[in-house]
Design a protein around this motif. Structure first.
Motif, PDB file in Angstrom:
ATOM      1  N   VAL A 107      61.021  69.617  11.464  1.00 20.44           N
ATOM      2  CA  VAL A 107      59.627  69.913  11.802  1.00 20.44           C
ATOM      3  C   VAL A 107      58.688  69.411  10.708  1.00 20.44           C
ATOM      4  O   VAL A 107      57.638  68.829  10.991  1.00 20.44           O
ATOM      5  N   GLY A 108      59.085  69.572   9.437  1.00 16.90           N
ATOM      6  CA  GLY A 108      58.249  69.106   8.323  1.00 16.90           C
ATOM      7  C   GLY A 108      58.024  67.596   8.376  1.00 16.90           C
ATOM      8  O   GLY A 108      56.887  67.113   8.251  1.00 16.90           O
ATOM      9  N   SER A 109      59.094  66.833   8.622  1.00 13.70           N
ATOM     10  CA  SER A 109      58.952  65.362   8.638  1.00 13.70           C
ATOM     11  C   SER A 109      58.149  64.912   9.858  1.00 13.70           C
ATOM     12  O   SER A 109      57.336  63.996   9.768  1.00 13.70           O
ATOM     13  N   ILE A 110      58.356  65.585  11.012  1.00  7.77           N
ATOM     14  CA  ILE A 110      57.593  65.214  12.213  1.00  7.77           C
ATOM     15  C   ILE A 110      56.108  65.544  12.018  1.00  7.77           C
ATOM     16  O   ILE A 110      55.231  64.731  12.369  1.00  7.77           O
ATOM     17  N   LEU A 111      55.816  66.701  11.392  1.00  8.31           N
ATOM     18  CA  LEU A 111      54.407  67.058  11.163  1.00  8.31           C
ATOM     19  C   LEU A 111      53.732  66.070  10.214  1.00  8.31           C
ATOM     20  O   LEU A 111      52.538  65.775  10.356  1.00  8.31           O
ATOM     21  N   ALA A 112      54.490  65.517   9.256  1.00 10.36           N
ATOM     22  CA  ALA A 112      53.912  64.516   8.334  1.00 10.36           C
ATOM     23  C   ALA A 112      53.431  63.297   9.122  1.00 10.36           C
ATOM     24  O   ALA A 112      52.332  62.776   8.883  1.00 10.36           O
ATOM     25  N   VAL A 113      54.226  62.866  10.117  1.00 12.43           N
ATOM     26  CA  VAL A 113      53.810  61.732  10.965  1.00 12.43           C
ATOM     27  C   VAL A 113      52.638  62.147  11.864  1.00 12.43           C
ATOM     28  O   VAL A 113      51.659  61.414  12.012  1.00 12.43           O
ATOM     29  N   ASP A 114      52.724  63.371  12.429  1.00 17.32           N
ATOM     30  CA  ASP A 114      51.648  63.835  13.319  1.00 17.32           C
ATOM     31  C   ASP A 114      50.303  63.899  12.595  1.00 17.32           C
ATOM     32  O   ASP A 114      49.265  63.538  13.152  1.00 17.32           O
ATOM     33  N   LEU A 115      50.326  64.362  11.331  1.00 10.80           N
ATOM     34  CA  LEU A 115      49.075  64.462  10.569  1.00 10.80           C
ATOM     35  C   LEU A 115      48.498  63.074  10.289  1.00 10.80           C
ATOM     36  O   LEU A 115      47.281  62.907  10.220  1.00 10.80           O
ATOM     37  N   ARG A 116      49.369  62.083  10.160  1.00 10.98           N
ATOM     38  CA  ARG A 116      48.888  60.693  10.028  1.00 10.98           C
ATOM     39  C   ARG A 116      48.255  60.231  11.336  1.00 10.98           C
ATOM     40  O   ARG A 116      47.175  59.640  11.334  1.00 10.98           O
ATOM     41  N   LEU A 120      53.775  71.539  20.211  1.00 13.70           N
ATOM     42  CA  LEU A 120      55.123  71.758  20.761  1.00 13.70           C
ATOM     43  C   LEU A 120      56.097  72.235  19.681  1.00 13.70           C
ATOM     44  O   LEU A 120      56.844  73.188  19.889  1.00 13.70           O
ATOM     45  N   TRP A 121      56.081  71.597  18.494  1.00 10.10           N
ATOM     46  CA  TRP A 121      57.050  71.981  17.468  1.00 10.10           C
ATOM     47  C   TRP A 121      56.755  73.363  16.882  1.00 10.10           C
ATOM     48  O   TRP A 121      57.675  74.122  16.568  1.00 10.10           O
ATOM     49  N   ILE A 122      55.443  73.707  16.775  1.00 12.32           N
ATOM     50  CA  ILE A 122      55.120  75.069  16.300  1.00 12.32           C
ATOM     51  C   ILE A 122      55.614  76.099  17.322  1.00 12.32           C
ATOM     52  O   ILE A 122      56.153  77.142  16.970  1.00 12.32           O
ATOM     53  N   SER A 123      55.490  75.755  18.615  1.00 12.78           N
ATOM     54  CA  SER A 123      55.978  76.666  19.666  1.00 12.78           C
ATOM     55  C   SER A 123      57.499  76.785  19.614  1.00 12.78           C
ATOM     56  O   SER A 123      58.037  77.876  19.806  1.00 12.78           O
ATOM     57  N   VAL A 124      58.193  75.671  19.326  1.00  8.60           N
ATOM     58  CA  VAL A 124      59.663  75.717  19.206  1.00  8.60           C
ATOM     59  C   VAL A 124      60.055  76.685  18.089  1.00  8.60           C
ATOM     60  O   VAL A 124      60.922  77.542  18.264  1.00  8.60           O
ATOM     61  N   VAL A 125      59.388  76.546  16.937  1.00  9.11           N
ATOM     62  CA  VAL A 125      59.721  77.412  15.798  1.00  9.11           C
ATOM     63  C   VAL A 125      59.422  78.880  16.130  1.00  9.11           C
ATOM     64  O   VAL A 125      60.239  79.765  15.848  1.00  9.11           O
ATOM     65  N   ALA A 126      58.283  79.134  16.776  1.00 12.19           N
ATOM     66  CA  ALA A 126      57.938  80.526  17.139  1.00 12.19           C
ATOM     67  C   ALA A 126      58.980  81.105  18.091  1.00 12.19           C
ATOM     68  O   ALA A 126      59.459  82.226  17.897  1.00 12.19           O
ATOM     69  N   CYS A 127      59.383  80.337  19.106  1.00  8.78           N
ATOM     70  CA  CYS A 127      60.410  80.809  20.043  1.00  8.78           C
ATOM     71  C   CYS A 127      61.724  81.046  19.308  1.00  8.78           C
ATOM     72  O   CYS A 127      62.393  82.053  19.527  1.00  8.78           O
ATOM     73  N   GLY A 128      62.072  80.134  18.383  1.00  7.48           N
ATOM     74  CA  GLY A 128      63.314  80.283  17.621  1.00  7.48           C
ATOM     75  C   GLY A 128      63.313  81.591  16.846  1.00  7.48           C
ATOM     76  O   GLY A 128      64.298  82.330  16.846  1.00  7.48           O
ATOM     77  N   ARG A 129      62.177  81.872  16.238  1.00 10.70           N
ATOM     78  CA  ARG A 129      62.047  83.096  15.450  1.00 10.70           C
ATOM     79  C   ARG A 129      62.155  84.341  16.327  1.00 10.70           C
ATOM     80  O   ARG A 129      62.734  85.342  15.956  1.00 10.70           O
ATOM     81  N   TRP A 130      61.607  84.253  17.526  1.00 13.58           N
ATOM     82  CA  TRP A 130      61.586  85.427  18.397  1.00 13.58           C
ATOM     83  C   TRP A 130      62.935  85.734  19.026  1.00 13.58           C
ATOM     84  O   TRP A 130      63.181  86.841  19.493  1.00 13.58           O
ATOM     85  N   ILE A 131      63.824  84.712  19.036  1.00 13.70           N
ATOM     86  CA  ILE A 131      65.149  84.965  19.637  1.00 13.70           C
ATOM     87  C   ILE A 131      65.782  86.187  18.969  1.00 13.70           C
ATOM     88  O   ILE A 131      66.196  87.137  19.631  1.00 13.70           O
ATOM     89  N   ALA A 147      59.051  68.037  23.556  1.00 15.59           N
ATOM     90  CA  ALA A 147      58.660  67.367  22.305  1.00 15.59           C
ATOM     91  C   ALA A 147      59.350  66.004  22.206  1.00 15.59           C
ATOM     92  O   ALA A 147      58.747  65.018  21.769  1.00 15.59           O
ATOM     93  N   GLY A 148      60.615  65.951  22.662  1.00 20.58           N
ATOM     94  CA  GLY A 148      61.346  64.682  22.666  1.00 20.58           C
ATOM     95  C   GLY A 148      60.705  63.686  23.630  1.00 20.58           C
ATOM     96  O   GLY A 148      60.540  62.502  23.303  1.00 20.58           O
ATOM     97  N   LEU A 149      60.303  64.191  24.808  1.00 25.16           N
ATOM     98  CA  LEU A 149      59.657  63.327  25.809  1.00 25.16           C
ATOM     99  C   LEU A 149      58.341  62.766  25.262  1.00 25.16           C
ATOM    100  O   LEU A 149      58.043  61.573  25.401  1.00 25.16           O
ATOM    101  N   ASN A 150      57.574  63.621  24.602  1.00 28.11           N
ATOM    102  CA  ASN A 150      56.305  63.194  24.001  1.00 28.11           C
ATOM    103  C   ASN A 150      56.540  62.073  22.990  1.00 28.11           C
ATOM    104  O   ASN A 150      55.806  61.077  22.946  1.00 28.11           O
ATOM    105  N   MET A 151      57.613  62.196  22.220  1.00 27.07           N
ATOM    106  CA  MET A 151      57.948  61.181  21.201  1.00 27.07           C
ATOM    107  C   MET A 151      58.333  59.858  21.878  1.00 27.07           C
ATOM    108  O   MET A 151      57.878  58.793  21.470  1.00 27.07           O
TER     109      MET A 151
END
Ligand code: HEM
Length: 167
Positions: free
Chosen positions: A42-51, A149-160, A111-115
């Motif tokens: 998520v960190g590396s993908i967000l670095a590209v997204d912020l660019r 999408l990735w923030i939602s993935v992390v939130a769902c992961g945490r809620w499991i 998120a994969g489809l978006n990529m």
């Protein structure tokens, strides 16, 4: 469907799944590896997204930012899937009943489809805007969708963990 159910119960009843379930150290150890891997994904993908959104690394071309980071993303993704899969088989039936777990896998797919759409469609003419600080709308849209999408993935992961049925 029966075939998938048979595969899942085969792994859930395996010696490996038993060990992860019964051993006090294995599950937290594997989950720690999962957390480190997903931080890198998520960190590396967000670095590209912020660019793409023009919030970071605007003096570096998009292709240089992605070329420098994507190999790390793919390796970390492989580790996240492998460690996630081990956690999953230890309690597969219960995870499949958990809405946050199912939603997380669905969101990872989106998120994969978006990529894929970005790399195969939106970035086809990237040579024309590669070094611009403010990119075309479709590139910024891909970056913005990816962040959500990735923030939602992390939130769902945490809620499991908070919503797993016990017993
Ligand atoms: C790169 C994609 C992934 C991300 C970003 C991600 C994210 C997360 C997060 C944030 C957690 C909570 C960790 C914690 O707070 O302790 C988690 C837990 C978990 N993930 Fe993933 N995950 C990914 C891929 C997968 C895959 C592919 C699977 C399975 C096939 C999976 C299965 C699990 C399981 C079973 C848990 C443990 C839940 C629990 O009982 O606490 N993950 N994931």
């Amino acid at each position: 469907m029966q075939f998938l159910h048979d595969i899942i119960s085969y792994f859930e009843n395996s010696v490996l799944a038993d060990n992860i379930r019964e051993n006090d150290l294995l599950f937290p150890l594997i989950e720690s590896i999962h957390v480190v891997a997903i931080c890198l994904v998520v960190g590396s993908i967000l670095a590209v997204d912020l660019r793409l959104l023009g919030f970071a690394s605007v003096h570096r071309s998009v292709s240089r930012v992605t070329a420098g980071i994507l190999p790390l993303t793919w390796v970390a993704f492989a580790v996240a899937v492998a460690s996630g899969g081990l956690l999953f088989i230890s309690n597969a039936t219960k995870y499949l009943e958990n809405g946050y777990f199912v939603a997380k896998l669905f969101l990872i797919g989106l998120a994969g489809l978006n990529m894929v759409v970005f790399h195969l469609v939106s970035a086809k003419d990237m040579a024309q805007w590669d070094s611009q600080s403010r990119l075309p709308f479709r590139a910024r849209l891909a970056g913005g969708l990816s962040v959500l999408l990735w923030i939602s993935v992390v939130a769902c992961g945490r809620w499991i963990g908070f919503t797993m049925r016990v017993g």
